[in-house]
Design a protein around this motif. Structure first.
Motif, PDB file in Angstrom:
ATOM      1  N   UNK A  83       1.727  83.529  80.358  1.00 49.97           N
ATOM      2  CA  UNK A  83       2.753  82.489  80.488  1.00 49.97           C
ATOM      3  C   UNK A  83       3.253  82.421  81.925  1.00 49.97           C
ATOM      4  N   UNK A  84       3.376  83.562  82.575  1.00 49.00           N
ATOM      5  CA  UNK A  84       3.816  83.572  83.973  1.00 49.00           C
ATOM      6  C   UNK A  84       2.831  82.833  84.866  1.00 49.00           C
ATOM      7  N   UNK A  85       1.530  82.996  84.601  1.00 44.17           N
ATOM      8  CA  UNK A  85       0.525  82.311  85.404  1.00 44.17           C
ATOM      9  C   UNK A  85       0.649  80.799  85.229  1.00 44.17           C
ATOM     10  N   UNK A  86       0.778  80.344  83.988  1.00 43.03           N
ATOM     11  CA  UNK A  86       0.924  78.917  83.716  1.00 43.03           C
ATOM     12  C   UNK A  86       2.162  78.373  84.423  1.00 43.03           C
ATOM     13  N   UNK A  87       3.280  79.066  84.267  1.00 40.26           N
ATOM     14  CA  UNK A  87       4.536  78.604  84.871  1.00 40.26           C
ATOM     15  C   UNK A  87       4.432  78.557  86.391  1.00 40.26           C
ATOM     16  N   UNK A 101       8.913  66.185  89.359  1.00 39.82           N
ATOM     17  CA  UNK A 101       9.716  67.105  88.556  1.00 39.82           C
ATOM     18  C   UNK A 101       9.574  66.811  87.065  1.00 39.82           C
ATOM     19  N   UNK A 102       9.542  65.527  86.710  1.00 37.09           N
ATOM     20  CA  UNK A 102       9.416  65.171  85.295  1.00 37.09           C
ATOM     21  C   UNK A 102       8.052  65.595  84.750  1.00 37.09           C
ATOM     22  N   UNK A 103       7.019  65.482  85.555  1.00 35.22           N
ATOM     23  CA  UNK A 103       5.684  65.906  85.141  1.00 35.22           C
ATOM     24  C   UNK A 103       5.638  67.425  84.996  1.00 35.22           C
ATOM     25  N   UNK A 104       6.236  68.125  85.933  1.00 39.12           N
ATOM     26  CA  UNK A 104       6.338  69.592  85.833  1.00 39.12           C
ATOM     27  C   UNK A 104       6.992  69.998  84.522  1.00 39.12           C
ATOM     28  N   UNK A 108       5.282  72.085  81.292  1.00 39.89           N
ATOM     29  CA  UNK A 108       5.801  73.379  80.863  1.00 39.89           C
ATOM     30  C   UNK A 108       6.271  73.338  79.411  1.00 39.89           C
ATOM     31  N   UNK A 109       6.865  72.236  78.997  1.00 38.90           N
ATOM     32  CA  UNK A 109       7.374  72.153  77.616  1.00 38.90           C
ATOM     33  C   UNK A 109       6.249  71.952  76.607  1.00 38.90           C
ATOM     34  N   UNK A 110       5.077  71.479  77.074  1.00 41.86           N
ATOM     35  CA  UNK A 110       3.950  71.222  76.171  1.00 41.86           C
ATOM     36  C   UNK A 110       2.794  72.193  76.370  1.00 41.86           C
ATOM     37  N   UNK A 111       3.001  73.255  77.139  1.00 46.03           N
ATOM     38  CA  UNK A 111       1.906  74.192  77.387  1.00 46.03           C
ATOM     39  C   UNK A 111       1.516  74.935  76.115  1.00 46.03           C
ATOM     40  N   UNK A 112       0.370  75.578  76.144  1.00 44.01           N
ATOM     41  CA  UNK A 112      -0.076  76.341  74.976  1.00 44.01           C
ATOM     42  C   UNK A 112       0.912  77.450  74.637  1.00 44.01           C
ATOM     43  N   UNK A 113       1.570  78.003  75.628  1.00 42.92           N
ATOM     44  CA  UNK A 113       2.546  79.064  75.370  1.00 42.92           C
ATOM     45  C   UNK A 113       3.802  78.490  74.719  1.00 42.92           C
ATOM     46  N   UNK A 114       4.237  77.327  75.174  1.00 44.93           N
ATOM     47  CA  UNK A 114       5.428  76.708  74.595  1.00 44.93           C
ATOM     48  C   UNK A 114       5.198  76.326  73.138  1.00 44.93           C
ATOM     49  N   UNK A 115       3.952  75.939  72.798  1.00 45.99           N
ATOM     50  CA  UNK A 115       3.646  75.535  71.420  1.00 45.99           C
ATOM     51  C   UNK A 115       3.214  76.703  70.549  1.00 45.99           C
ATOM     52  N   UNK A 152      -4.695  75.726  78.807  1.00 50.02           N
ATOM     53  CA  UNK A 152      -3.336  76.129  78.454  1.00 50.02           C
ATOM     54  C   UNK A 152      -2.298  75.163  79.011  1.00 50.02           C
ATOM     55  N   UNK A 153      -2.668  74.408  80.042  1.00 52.71           N
ATOM     56  CA  UNK A 153      -1.755  73.438  80.644  1.00 52.71           C
ATOM     57  C   UNK A 153      -2.051  72.016  80.177  1.00 52.71           C
ATOM     58  N   UNK A 154      -3.325  71.616  80.186  1.00 51.97           N
ATOM     59  CA  UNK A 154      -3.616  70.195  79.945  1.00 51.97           C
ATOM     60  C   UNK A 154      -3.828  69.823  78.483  1.00 51.97           C
ATOM     61  N   UNK A 155      -3.944  70.791  77.593  1.00 52.55           N
ATOM     62  CA  UNK A 155      -4.429  70.521  76.238  1.00 52.55           C
ATOM     63  C   UNK A 155      -3.633  69.452  75.499  1.00 52.55           C
TER      64      UNK A 155
END
Length: 243
Positions: A83-87, A101-104, A108-115, A152-155
């Motif tokens: 998760x640290x790497x993704x963030x 900023x909105x894309x960032x 982050x809110x839709x990453x594989x770790x967030x879900x 983990x980011x684009x999925x």
């Protein structure tokens, strides 16, 4: 430093690996059309891993990279998924002006770790053994080369407007690595098994390539090269993504 064991080049195989592959190749020649279907006992996989040992094994990590990320890989190596790497990747891309900023925040809110959909994946560096994948099945790595950030980011954004933005970031990249299997923090996973890949290659079976999940960092000394469009080693694979 030991020379890499290259699945695609039998001349790089250690003698014991070659003899084991020849033994099982003679036993199973003509029994199947594909390496993944070779009827090898599980213990043979362990034998191949032990013989390769600190080999290391040549493999390929596909990604879409910003220029600064490619430079960082050369300096620091490949870092296992966390998760640290993704963030840190998303925040760094925003700080350097590649993301708004909105894309960032959306990434982050839709990453594989967030879900919570990362089962079994943290701690891995994913790669492929068998360069022929880039000619035989380039579609297997197309999304990794087409969208920035990794799965983990684009999925969650493959088909969204933000996904189109991710397609505009960075360059398709193949990171050539040497994987020291003996240095893995746990037994590496491969599909098909490494044993099937070596026997299949010796028997000239099609589709002799497979995923390798390596548990631990790939150090800078084990980063062999990074191939991108415009370089011969990338462009020789005519069906790979080139934009």
């Amino acid at each position: 430093m030991k020379s890499a064991v290259d699945l695609d080049d039998v001349g790089t195989w250690p003698p014991d690996v070659r003899r084991l592959a020849e033994h099982w190749g003679a036993m199973l020649d003509g029994t199947t059309r594909f390496a993944c279907d070779l009827a090898l006992p599980d213990t043979v996989q362990e034998s191949f891993m032990a013989l390769i040992g600190d080999g290391p094994l040549r493999a390929y990590h596909s990604a879409r990279l910003l220029d600064e990320e490619a430079q960082a890989i050369r300096r620091r190596g490949l870092i296992p998924l966390s998760e640290d790497l993704v963030t840190s990747r998303v925040r760094a891309a925003c700080a350097s002006g590649h993301l708004m900023a909105a894309e960032r925040d959306a990434l982050l809110s839709d990453s594989a770790f967030a879900s919570g959909s990362t089962t079994g994946r943290p701690g891995q560096v994913c790669a492929v053994a068998g360069r022929c994948i880039f000619d035989d099945e380039p579609e297997a790595v197309e999304l990794l080369l087409r969208l920035w950030g990794g799965e983990a980011i684009y999925r969650a954004h493959e088909s969204t407007v933000l996904g189109e933005r991710l397609r505009s970031l960075g360059k398709p990249s193949i990171v050539v690595v040497n994987l020291r299997l003996a240095a893995c923090s746990r037994f590496p996973f491969s599909a098909p098994s490494i044993a099937k890949l070596f026997v299949g290659r010796l028997l000239h079976l099609p589709e002799t390539y497979g995923d390798v999940h390596y548990y631990g960092p790939v150090t800078p000394r084990n980063i062999v090269d990074i191939w991108q469009p415009g370089q011969h080693e990338y462009d020789r694979h005519h069906d790979l993504l080139h934009n």
